[in-house]
Structure formats: structure tokens, C-alpha cells
Write a protein that holds these residues in place. Structure first.
Motif, PDB file in Angstrom:
ATOM      1  N   UNK A 163      -6.298  26.927  11.270  1.00  0.00           N
ATOM      2  CA  UNK A 163      -7.662  27.023  10.744  1.00  0.00           C
ATOM      3  C   UNK A 163      -7.899  28.418  10.161  1.00  0.00           C
ATOM      4  N   UNK A 164      -7.421  29.428  10.882  1.00  0.00           N
ATOM      5  CA  UNK A 164      -7.601  30.815  10.422  1.00  0.00           C
ATOM      6  C   UNK A 164      -6.806  31.059   9.135  1.00  0.00           C
ATOM      7  N   UNK A 165      -5.604  30.520   9.062  1.00  0.00           N
ATOM      8  CA  UNK A 165      -4.760  30.755   7.879  1.00  0.00           C
ATOM      9  C   UNK A 165      -5.364  30.115   6.629  1.00  0.00           C
ATOM     10  N   UNK A 166      -6.080  29.012   6.806  1.00  0.00           N
ATOM     11  CA  UNK A 166      -6.768  28.403   5.660  1.00  0.00           C
ATOM     12  C   UNK A 166      -7.753  29.388   5.058  1.00  0.00           C
ATOM     13  N   UNK A 167      -8.515  30.058   5.941  1.00  0.00           N
ATOM     14  CA  UNK A 167      -9.492  31.055   5.464  1.00  0.00           C
ATOM     15  C   UNK A 167      -8.783  32.259   4.852  1.00  0.00           C
ATOM     16  N   UNK A 168      -7.712  32.698   5.531  1.00  0.00           N
ATOM     17  CA  UNK A 168      -6.990  33.894   5.063  1.00  0.00           C
ATOM     18  C   UNK A 168      -6.380  33.657   3.678  1.00  0.00           C
ATOM     19  N   UNK A 169      -5.816  32.468   3.495  1.00  0.00           N
ATOM     20  CA  UNK A 169      -5.188  32.164   2.199  1.00  0.00           C
ATOM     21  C   UNK A 169      -6.249  32.163   1.095  1.00  0.00           C
ATOM     22  N   UNK A 170      -7.388  31.577   1.418  1.00  0.00           N
ATOM     23  CA  UNK A 170      -8.454  31.531   0.414  1.00  0.00           C
ATOM     24  C   UNK A 170      -8.967  32.945   0.096  1.00  0.00           C
ATOM     25  N   UNK A 171      -9.095  33.752   1.129  1.00  0.00           N
ATOM     26  CA  UNK A 171      -9.571  35.133   0.924  1.00  0.00           C
ATOM     27  C   UNK A 171      -8.538  35.933   0.114  1.00  0.00           C
ATOM     28  N   UNK A 172      -7.254  35.721   0.436  1.00  0.00           N
ATOM     29  CA  UNK A 172      -6.185  36.419  -0.295  1.00  0.00           C
ATOM     30  C   UNK A 172      -6.214  36.025  -1.768  1.00  0.00           C
ATOM     31  N   UNK A 173      -6.458  34.731  -2.008  1.00  0.00           N
ATOM     32  CA  UNK A 173      -6.544  34.260  -3.397  1.00  0.00           C
ATOM     33  C   UNK A 173      -7.678  34.975  -4.120  1.00  0.00           C
ATOM     34  N   UNK A 174      -8.803  35.167  -3.405  1.00  0.00           N
ATOM     35  CA  UNK A 174      -9.956  35.813  -4.030  1.00  0.00           C
ATOM     36  C   UNK A 174      -9.672  37.285  -4.340  1.00  0.00           C
ATOM     37  N   UNK A 175      -9.128  38.003  -3.346  1.00  0.00           N
ATOM     38  CA  UNK A 175      -8.938  39.448  -3.563  1.00  0.00           C
ATOM     39  C   UNK A 175      -7.813  39.751  -4.559  1.00  0.00           C
ATOM     40  N   UNK A 176      -6.957  38.778  -4.826  1.00  0.00           N
ATOM     41  CA  UNK A 176      -5.916  39.019  -5.843  1.00  0.00           C
ATOM     42  C   UNK A 176      -6.156  38.128  -7.073  1.00  0.00           C
ATOM     43  N   UNK A 177      -7.444  37.765  -7.294  1.00  0.00           N
ATOM     44  CA  UNK A 177      -7.780  36.824  -8.375  1.00  0.00           C
ATOM     45  C   UNK A 177      -7.446  37.356  -9.764  1.00  0.00           C
ATOM     46  N   UNK A 178      -7.418  38.701  -9.901  1.00  0.00           N
ATOM     47  CA  UNK A 178      -7.117  39.279 -11.217  1.00  0.00           C
ATOM     48  C   UNK A 178      -5.678  38.990 -11.640  1.00  0.00           C
ATOM     49  N   UNK A 179      -4.806  38.759 -10.658  1.00  0.00           N
ATOM     50  CA  UNK A 179      -3.389  38.542 -10.963  1.00  0.00           C
ATOM     51  C   UNK A 179      -2.932  37.137 -10.589  1.00  0.00           C
ATOM     52  N   UNK A 180      -3.727  36.154 -10.898  1.00  0.00           N
ATOM     53  CA  UNK A 180      -3.337  34.768 -10.619  1.00  0.00           C
ATOM     54  C   UNK A 180      -3.239  34.466  -9.133  1.00  0.00           C
TER      55      UNK A 180
END
Lengths: 453, 107
Positions: A163-180
Motif C-alpha cells: 500500500x505504501x509503495x503505491x503512494x511512493x511510486x505515484x509521488x516519485x512519478x510526480x517529483x520526476x514529472x519533468x523527465x518522464x
């Protein structure tokens, strides 16, 4: 003296069929760097890594030249960093990642793995800190790879971690959104993670490993595909399996030679050869094309799982005899973005997420480098991970999920990561949500080992 | 296509355990290819043990096995010289340590 036909065959494999050694990875233990003082710990980590591997790149290049075989990556794997994070704050863990990144840059290696945690039974303080730090650590570093083992056949599945990794992956996607959303390409969620895997992003130096070790990952999908094509269409599957075995044997022998030489020259024990068919986006270096050369119209069509099962098994059978020690992930990889054939099949809609999930039951690793819509809710990401992880846990094998919710992208868009990470079409994900199931949390018990049906 | 390979075995010495390298030369057939490669080998102190060559569809392919124990330059430099010779003459020349072939094809 080698026979002329053999020499020509080897030269052809290297120059025409993309045969290479995919990675020479040095595992380094960081246990002796653990300290209650953050600054001195960072200093010791940096010194230990840079001193242990100061000649890794040069030695690998020397071997590459001497034997004329390309060695694509030189990499480092370290002790799971959560074991060093017990006394650190979240920011301290991010600084530890920065130290690993700096060491990797200094050595000239393109990835350093091991910024990870093993939480299959529960979270230690260090693991919690590290997992919280993942999005920022992956966004602020270039070469650090992270992995979290959330389940094992013996321990069951830590659903809180999923459950935590689902949130972490989504957050990681957001903070690195400039680079795909590239941060997610450096983060793997594992079941039954191998402790000696040389391949990124999941490499780490396991707790039972020696002080330093050299692990080598071989590759060569192009060689296998060419051998199958040469065999022609009248060749039966039994003959094909035999042919793949022989080819895998030859490929692995080169891996064994390189691993042995690298260990000897670096004065580091040779650990394992990982018998994997690792594709690259280069034309002719694709696992999907192997399956298609067996007679499938398109990777992902009916028959794909059977073809992959045979390929995977034959690769292992041929490789095992060629090396004195085999380990790691050992099998065929199916990373969508890194495989020209997979990319084409996913774009045309022949290869779906559900089919990929079925394929992972019979091959190495799992849902690898798959781009999904950026607005996929964290619970759905967790649900996909839980499905993939259960396949590994129940079948006593390694599975993993490396999902990239590409921020701002929808189904059909292409996400480009560059280099060997390639590019991936955003694949559709079912919209119905497993939110209530995921929110329950807790632990799925380890599976029974009898009554196997 | 006729897969006929007529290898001309010019020199054949007895099997021994000295360190050897395999030089492969591929390119458009022209006068003096063997002479140029042999001269470069001699200059580096590489003793030629075996030469096999063929011309297939105007393409010249030569495999040369040389002893590299008495090289007067480091092996990596020898490889560089061979590759440079290839570039100068529009040929693809690779020199590789023999062990990779033995590893792959001998059990």
C-alpha cells in the motif's frame, strides 16, 4: 587452436547479433560503515565504495578490449541502505543517497544499486525512513537505484508495504514529472529478491554476501533469435529447445570467462553469472523478436506464454552447465520500454498488461518498465503490484514490478527515458479500484507448501 | 547461395599452450592485404601460426592466429594498431585473445 567455423560464429555473434556482456557488477558490503554519526557514516560509505571499486571500470574496459566482447555496464551494488538508516532522519537518508550518487559518478559507473529495504515481514525503523525518503532521493540523484522487497515465499506478503509503495511510486512519478517520471524507472518492488542479482534497478549486495564480490550478467537475445531463424520453420519445438540450450551455453561461457577474469584482475571473489536474456531497444536485441521468430505473429498473441516458458527453461538448462556458479535473476527479461519488439506489440495493442502478468509467471522478473497513465490512483498501482508479487510468492520465484505512472500522460502516449531505458507506450489500466482491499493492510500469510494444485 | 568455403591452409604448426590471439580481417578484396597485416604483426613481434583466407562474393575474409607471448608492445596496443590498420585500408580488422573462442566452443 580454435576451428575457423567456431571463430567465424563467435565474430558473427558479436558483430552482427548484438552479443555482449550486459553488466559487470561489483557488490560491496557497507556493514563496516554503520555509525551513529551521519557525517562520518557518509564519509566512510563514500571512501569504502570508491576505494573498493577504483579500478572496476578500467579493468572491465581492459577485458572488453582483450577479448573483443563489449561490456555494456559497469555497476556497483551495495548493502541495502535501510540497514544504515536506523539512526537517520528522512533528510539524512536522502543525503546518504546523494553520497552513493557521488561515489558512482566518481567511479564512472552508470548505476549504483542498493538504496533499498527488505520488509517482507515488517518495517524496521531504518526501512521506514528509507521508504519515506525514496521520492526525493530518486529525484535528486542521477545514478542511484532503489528496490524494496515486500514479500517472500517463506514470509508471505507485507500488504502495508505494498500500500505504501503505491503512494511512493505515484509521488516519485510526480517529483520526476519533468523527465518522464524517470524516478520510477529506478525503483523496483520485489518478491523473493535475489541477493546476488547484477542487473539494475534491482541489484543490491545481500546480507549473506562476502565483503566484495563480482557478479556478471550476460545477454544475447539477438543471438538466440538468429539461431532460431536459421533453424527454419520446419524445426520442431523439441529441436528448437535444444538449439536454444546450445546457444545459451555458448553465451554463458563468455560470461563465465569475463566473470572469472574480472574477479582475478580485481582481486575480488567471483560470485555468480546471471543467465539472463536482457534486451535493449536496439533492433535485433529483443526478447519479443525471439518469441516471434518461434512462430508467433506478434508478441502477446495466444501462445506467447508457452513460447516464453520454453525459452526461459532452455536458457537456464544451457546456461547452468556453462558456469561454475549461477544465480541472480537468470531467465528471460521482458522490460517493455527496453525491447523494440515489446514496444511495437504494446503500441499495436497486441501486448496487454494482463498478458504481461501471465508471462511473468513463467519467466524471469516481472512487470518491468511498464508505463501506465499518470492519473492511476495509488491503490490501483498497489493492486497491480500485489497481483504480480503473489505470482512470485505462490510459485517460489522472483517477481517484481517496475511501473511508471507517466505524469500528465494518457493511454497511447509515448514516454521517452533515453538510453537503454528506452521508451514506452502508456498502457491502459483497469479503472475499477481495489482501494478497499488495499486499505485493509496487514499481511497475506505465506503459502502452503503441500497440496500443490 | 553456394556455401562453399575453401580455406587455404598455408601454415599449420603443432598444438601448444602459448598465448595466442585471433586476428580477423574482412573487407573488399585488394592486392596486398595479407602482406600489410603480416608486416604489422612482424613489427609488433607477433609470430604468425596459421592463416586461413577466402574470397566470397568479392569479400575477402582472413583469420590469422598469432602467438603473442613475444610481443614488443602491450597486447592492448597491438589491438589498437590492428584496428588502425583496418581503418587506413578500409578493412574491418579485429584482434582478440584466443580464450574467448576456446571458452565458447570447447567444453
Amino acid at each position: 587452436m580454435p576451428a575457423i567455423e567456431d571463430i567465424l560464429e563467435t565474430l558473427n555473434m558479436i558483430h552482427e547479433e548484438c552479443l555482449d556482456i550486459r553488466t559487470v557488477t561489483m557488490g560491496i558490503s557497507l556493514y563496516d560503515c554503520i555509525s551513529d554519526d551521519e557525517k562520518s557514516m557518509n564519509r566512510m560509505v563514500y571512501e569504502k565504495i570508491t576505494q573498493s571499486a577504483y579500478n572496476l571500470v578500467a579493468t572491465a574496459e581492459e577485458i572488453e578490449k582483450q577479448y573483443g566482447i563489449p561490456i555494456i555496464h559497469k555497476r556497483i551494488a551495495v548493502t541495502p541502505a535501510s540497514l544504515l538508516c536506523g539512526r537517520l532522519t528522512r533528510d539524512g537518508a536522502v543525503r546518504l543517497a546523494a553520497t552513493l550518487d557521488r561515489a558512482a559518478r566518481e567511479l564512472g559507473v552508470n548505476f549504483i544499486g542498493g538504496f533499498g529495504a527488505l520488509v517482507q515481514k515488517g518495517f524496521s525503523t531504518g526501512a521506514l525512513t528509507l521508504i519515506d525518503a525514496l521520492p526525493e532521493a530518486l529525484a535528486t540523484t542521477e545514478r542511484v537505484c532503489a528496490s524494496v522487497n515486500v514479500a517472500s515465499t517463506k514470509a508471505g506478503i507485507n500488504m502495508d508495504a505494498i500500500a505504501r509503495m503505491g503512494e511512493i511510486i505515484r509521488e516519485t512519478a510526480y517529483v520526476t514529472r519533468e523527465n518522464g517520471s524517470i524516478g520510477c524507472a529506478k525503483l523496483v518492488v520485489f518478491a523473493n529478491a535475489p541477493e546476488d542479482n547484477p542487473f539494475m534497478a534491482g541489484a543490491f549486495h545481500g546480507v549473506g554476501e562476502p565483503e566484495r564480490v563480482i557478479n556478471v550478467g550476460v545477454s544475447g537475445p539477438g543471438v538466440v533469435a538468429s539461431a532460431i531463424r536459421r533453424a527454419g520453420e520446419d524445426c520442431s519445438l523439441s529441436e528448437l529447445a535444444n538449439l536454444i540450450k546450445k546457444t545459451a551455453f555458448k553465451i554463458t561461457r563468455v560470461g563465465q570467462l569475463v566473470a572469472h577474469e574480472a574477479g582475478r584482475r580485481l582481486g575480488v571473489p567471483f560470485g555468480i553469472v546471471d543467465l539472463s536474456l536482457a534486451p535493449t531497444p536496439a533492433i535485433g536485441d529483443s526478447v519479443a523478436y525471439i518469441l516471434e521468430s518461434m512462430g508467433l505473429e506478434k508478441c502477446g498473441c495466444a501462445g506467447t506464454t508457452a513460447a516464453l516458458a520454453m525459452l526461459n527453461d532452455a536458457v537456464k538448462k544451457g546456461g547452468v552447465m556453462a558456469s561454475s556458479r549461477v544465480g541472480g535473476l537468470s531467465g528471460a527479461f521482458i522490460p517493455v520500454s527496453e525491447d523494440a519488439g515489446m514496444i511495437a506489440a504494446a503500441r499495436s495493442g497486441d501486448l496487454t498488461l494482463e498478458k504481461l502478468e501471465a508471462m511473468t509467471a513463467v519467466c524471469s522478473v516481472g512487470l518491468d518498465m511498464i508505463a501506465i497513465p499518470g492519473d492511476t490512483p495509488p491503490e490501483v498501482i498497489s493492486g497491480i503490484i500485489a497481483d504480480e508479487i503473489s505470482i512470485g510468492v505462490v510459485n517460489s520465484k522472483t517477481t517484481a514490478a517496475r511501473l511508471i505512472p507517466a505524469w500528465g500522460c494518457g493511454v497511447g502516449d509515448m514516454v521517452r527515458f533515453g538510453g537503454l531505458l528506452g521508451e514506452a507506450p502508456v498502457m491502459p489500466v483497469k479503472r475499477a479500484t481495489p482501494a478497499k482491499f488495499i486499505r485493509r493492510g496487514g499481511h497475506i500469510p505465506a503459502p502452503i507448501h503441500s497440496l500443490k494444485n | 547461395m553456394i556455401p562453399v568455403r575453401q580455406w587455404k591452409k598455408t601454415i599449420r604448426l603443432e598444438e601448444d599452450t602459448t598465448m595466442k590471439a585471433v586476428i580477423s580481417v574482412v573487407g573488399k578484396d585488394a592486392v596486398g592485404i595479407i602482406a600489410k597485416v603480416s608486416a604489422a604483426c612482424a613489427a609488433c613481434g607477433a609470430n604468425i601460426l596459421d592463416i586461413s583466407q577466402t574470397v566470397l562474393h568479392e569479400y575477402f575474409t582472413m583469420i590469422m592466429i598469432v602467438e603473442i607471448e613475444q610481443l614488443n608492445v602491450p597486447f592492448s596496443q597491438f589491438i589498437d594498431r590492428m584496428e588502425a590498420l583496418g581503418r587506413e585500408n578500409d578493412l574491418e580488422i579485429h584482434a582478440m585473445h584466443e580464450d574467448i573462442f576456446n571458452a565458447m566452443h570447447k567444453i
